[in-house]
Scaffold this active site. Structure first.
Site, mmCIF file in Angstrom:
data_model
loop_
_atom_site.group_PDB
_atom_site.id
_atom_site.type_symbol
_atom_site.label_atom_id
_atom_site.label_comp_id
_atom_site.label_asym_id
_atom_site.label_seq_id
_atom_site.Cartn_x
_atom_site.Cartn_y
_atom_site.Cartn_z
ATOM 1 N N HIS A 184 0.829 -1.206 0.000
ATOM 2 C CA HIS A 184 0.000 0.000 0.000
ATOM 3 C C HIS A 184 0.866 1.259 0.000
ATOM 4 C CE1 HIS A 184 -3.806 -1.806 -0.072
ATOM 5 N NE2 HIS A 184 -3.789 -2.307 1.140
ATOM 6 N N ARG A 286 -8.852 -1.129 -15.561
ATOM 7 C CA ARG A 286 -9.029 -2.345 -14.774
ATOM 8 C C ARG A 286 -10.469 -2.393 -14.256
ATOM 9 N NH1 ARG A 286 -4.583 0.433 -12.702
ATOM 10 N NH2 ARG A 286 -2.538 -0.415 -13.262
ATOM 11 N N ARG A 322 -9.815 -3.844 -19.926
ATOM 12 C CA ARG A 322 -9.457 -5.239 -19.670
ATOM 13 C C ARG A 322 -10.610 -5.915 -18.942
ATOM 14 N NH1 ARG A 322 -4.531 -6.113 -15.707
ATOM 15 N NH2 ARG A 322 -6.113 -5.596 -14.166
ATOM 16 N N GLU A 417 1.306 -11.371 -21.362
ATOM 17 C CA GLU A 417 1.832 -11.343 -19.997
ATOM 18 C C GLU A 417 2.642 -12.584 -19.657
ATOM 19 O OE1 GLU A 417 -1.348 -9.422 -17.222
ATOM 20 O OE2 GLU A 417 -2.425 -10.549 -18.759
ATOM 21 N N ASN A 440 4.626 -6.126 -15.971
ATOM 22 C CA ASN A 440 4.768 -6.618 -14.590
ATOM 23 C C ASN A 440 4.690 -8.146 -14.561
ATOM 24 O OD1 ASN A 440 4.526 -3.887 -14.285
ATOM 25 N ND2 ASN A 440 2.799 -3.937 -12.880
ATOM 26 N N ASP A 441 3.622 -8.688 -15.153
ATOM 27 C CA ASP A 441 3.479 -10.143 -15.166
ATOM 28 C C ASP A 441 4.466 -10.796 -16.123
ATOM 29 O OD1 ASP A 441 1.661 -11.166 -13.273
ATOM 30 O OD2 ASP A 441 -0.039 -10.376 -14.384
ATOM 31 N N ARG A 451 5.837 -11.356 -8.424
ATOM 32 C CA ARG A 451 5.929 -9.901 -8.386
ATOM 33 C C ARG A 451 5.289 -9.291 -7.146
ATOM 34 N NH1 ARG A 451 1.661 -6.692 -10.672
ATOM 35 N NH2 ARG A 451 -0.133 -7.902 -11.378
ATOM 36 N N CYS A 488 1.370 -1.565 -21.163
ATOM 37 C CA CYS A 488 0.541 -1.023 -20.078
ATOM 38 C C CYS A 488 1.068 -1.400 -18.696
ATOM 39 C CB CYS A 488 -0.910 -1.460 -20.228
ATOM 40 S SG CYS A 488 -1.169 -3.243 -20.080
#
Length: 569
Positions: A184, A286, A322, A417, A440-441, A451, A488
């Site tokens: 967070h 998202r 997505r 991904e 990221n993935d 990750r 992205c």
């Protein structure tokens, strides 16, 4: 001078004296209670209720993602299962303080063992427990120090309740010794554009008042900096501020090659800010926010309201949505809440939607209806593109594009991904209208490093040449078929890496809106030929650090010399 390394959040640099967060309250002693069970239970109920209301109030004050996080913490505080565990301990003669401490610790250990997204939430439970215990003891809640001057805040980790209401006139930067890129602290630092480095384990040795430079772009905290280093950091900060205040223009390279700069959004409420910061559309919307806090899937009508709000905010602009990306690491009772030993490799993304196809069909229905409604409204709607997450095979790409077109979706694509879809991109893009690379993935699966796990955060680096090679495969496939290839993931927000990605074949970049100004300025420094040469320099390296250094060198070298160097290699 010493350099302490961690994971940089954001792209900025800041300097100032350290102020450390106070140590947590000591654990309550396991002494028998001198009060009755009813009295201890009443104390707990009052304290928990007060803490939950305070968290909700802080959330309402902060707004945005912080509000969602703090409301989730308030729900944690009043969770019936936790309440039952605390009651069991009080019934056994424990004090309210010990009952709270022990029950929350038990839940925290369970989440930690689960790892992934839920493991990251363990720190949230610690914060709630500390607040309830402080309330029971009549002490002020844990919080951010106030040394009376601007400072760099150093902590083990920051709770959402603290991060949400930071005084940005005083907090120059954040440094945490724990937490990963999805903690967070990281999420809220991105949202508030706070310079931050998380997971800097060696920062435990920093002392109050010690002068440091926090370089988020490099993921480095420099101690005992020289006057020259302080001046250089100050100049970088000034340059970044100047770029952020420059007139907003469409994303483009120095030779005029257009590179649209799009926004990653998780809620329609962020649309206005994204437009104000120069977003030319949305590269990743998202939809999980509609599903994750529900015990049942939202209706078509409920979804349509949110999609219409999003599409209306970007008339004539591209908006890439997505479909639901959830799975066992974010269990949904109506989708897939079965326990999996390794949820990152389990039933998630498109796999989960195929197993519950009615949810996918309802989402596509709502998107198609929202698209039609906004196009018919005054001012018109956006150019809606829809993509599926976690596509791994050609068959999956064919399945999704076919079902999307059945519902009237004109532009249907896939997220790349996993390495398999990158390697098969030339075949996948025969059917899919576009590809969007989730770096990221893609980095996670290429390097076999979760990750969401701070202990392997060092592997989560999209500069790794293996990741760059896979991105080049997709870029080449896009050129072959004349199909767009977007980025992205977090990689698009790195100004130099953005140039490399364009050199590898990316035709658009999508990122947190606060990163757009930096990336726009970086792209304007290089032509397409130069971007390709810089990308080749990075590809020639053996590891992420060397690739970054090679790109930096190439970016500062005339194109002809770069080409000569590559020929020699």
């Amino acid at each position: 001078m010493t350099e302490l390394r961690g994971v940089g959040i954001g792209l900025g640099v800041a300097q100032g004296p350290v102020a450390r967060m106070a140590e947590p309250l000591p654990a309550p002693a396991d002494n028998p209670s001198t009060l009755s069970t009813a009295e201890e239970t009443a104390r707990v109920r009052d304290a928990v209720t007060a803490v939950a209301r305070e968290l909700e109030q802080r959330g309402a004050q902060a707004g945005g993602a912080a509000q969602d996080v703090l409301e989730a913490q308030a729900m944690m505080a009043e969770d019936p299962s936790l309440e039952a565990e605390i009651d069991t301990r009080i019934a056994a003669g424990k004090t309210a303080e010990f009952g709270v401490h022990d029950a929350f610790a038990s839940f925290r250990d369970t989440l930690t063992a689960m790892g992934g997204y839920l493991g990251e939430r363990a720190a949230d439970l610690d914060d709630v427990a500390q607040r309830v215990i402080a309330r029971l003891r009549g002490l002020p809640p844990p919080g951010v120090p106030d040394p009376g001057h601007p400072f760099v805040l150093v902590a083990k980790d920051l709770a959402p309740a603290d991060t949400a209401l930071l005084d940005l006139d005083k907090v120059l930067a954040l440094v945490t010794t724990e937490g990963g890129p999805t903690s967070h602290t990281a999420i809220l630092a991105r949202e508030k554009s706070i310079v931050a480095v998380v997971g800097a384990v060696a920062a435990t040795g920093l002392a109050d008042g010690e002068m440091v430079i926090v370089d988020a772009a490099a993921g480095v905290v420099t101690t005992q900096p020289s006057a020259e280093e302080l001046d250089r950091a100050q100049n970088r900060a000034a340059d970044r501020a100047s770029a952020a205040s420059a007139p907003i223009t469409p994303g483009a390279l120095a030779d005029g090659t257009p590179i649209p700069l799009l926004a990653n959004l998780g809620n329609p409420a962020g649309a206005a800010e994204a437009v104000a910061l120069g977003a030319e559309g949305v590269g990743l919307f998202r939809t999980e926010f509609l599903f994750l806090s529900s015990s049942s899937a939202p209706t078509i009508a409920q979804q349509r309201v949110s999609y219409e709000a999003l599409l209306s905010a970007f008339p004539g602009k591209k908006v890439v949505v997505r479909v639901l990306d959830a799975g066992a690491d974010k269990p949904l009772p109506f989708l897939n809440d079965a326990h999996e030993e390794n949820p990152a490799l389990g039933l998630r993304g498109l796999r989960a939607l195929r197993a519950s196809e009615d949810i996918l069909r309802e989402q596509l229905t709502a998107l198609a209806e929202a698209d039609a409604a906004t196009r018919a409204a005054p001012g018109g709607g956006a150019d809606l593109w829809v993509m599926a997450p976690m596509v791994a095979t050609v068959e999956e790409a064919r399945y999704f594009t076919a079902i999307a077109r059945d519902y009237g979706i004109r532009t249907a694509g896939v997220m790349v991904e996993v390495p398999s879809s990158a390697l098969l991109a030339d075949r996948i893009l025969i059917d899919a209208d576009f590809a969007s690379i989730g770096t990221n993935d893609l980095t996670q699966y290429t390097l076999a490093a979760d990750r969401l796990l701070g202990s392997v955060a060092a592997f989560q680096d999209p500069w790794n040449p293996a990741v760059l090679r896979l991105i080049r495969e997709v870029g080449d496939a896009g050129r072959l078929h004349g199909k767009p290839v977007g980025i992205c993931g977090e990689a698009a927000a790195d100004p130099l890496l953005a140039v490399v990605l364009v050199g590898l074949g990316a035709t658009s970049l999508s990122m947190a809106p606060t990163a757009i100004a930096d990336v726009r300025a970086s792209l304007l420094e290089h032509s397409l030929d130069e971007a390709k040469a810089i990308a080749e320099a990075a590809l020639a390296a053996n590891d992420a650090a060397t690739a970054r250094a090679a790109a930096q060198e190439a970016a500062a070298t005339p194109t002809e010399k770069v080409k000569e160097r590559e020929t020699q290699l």
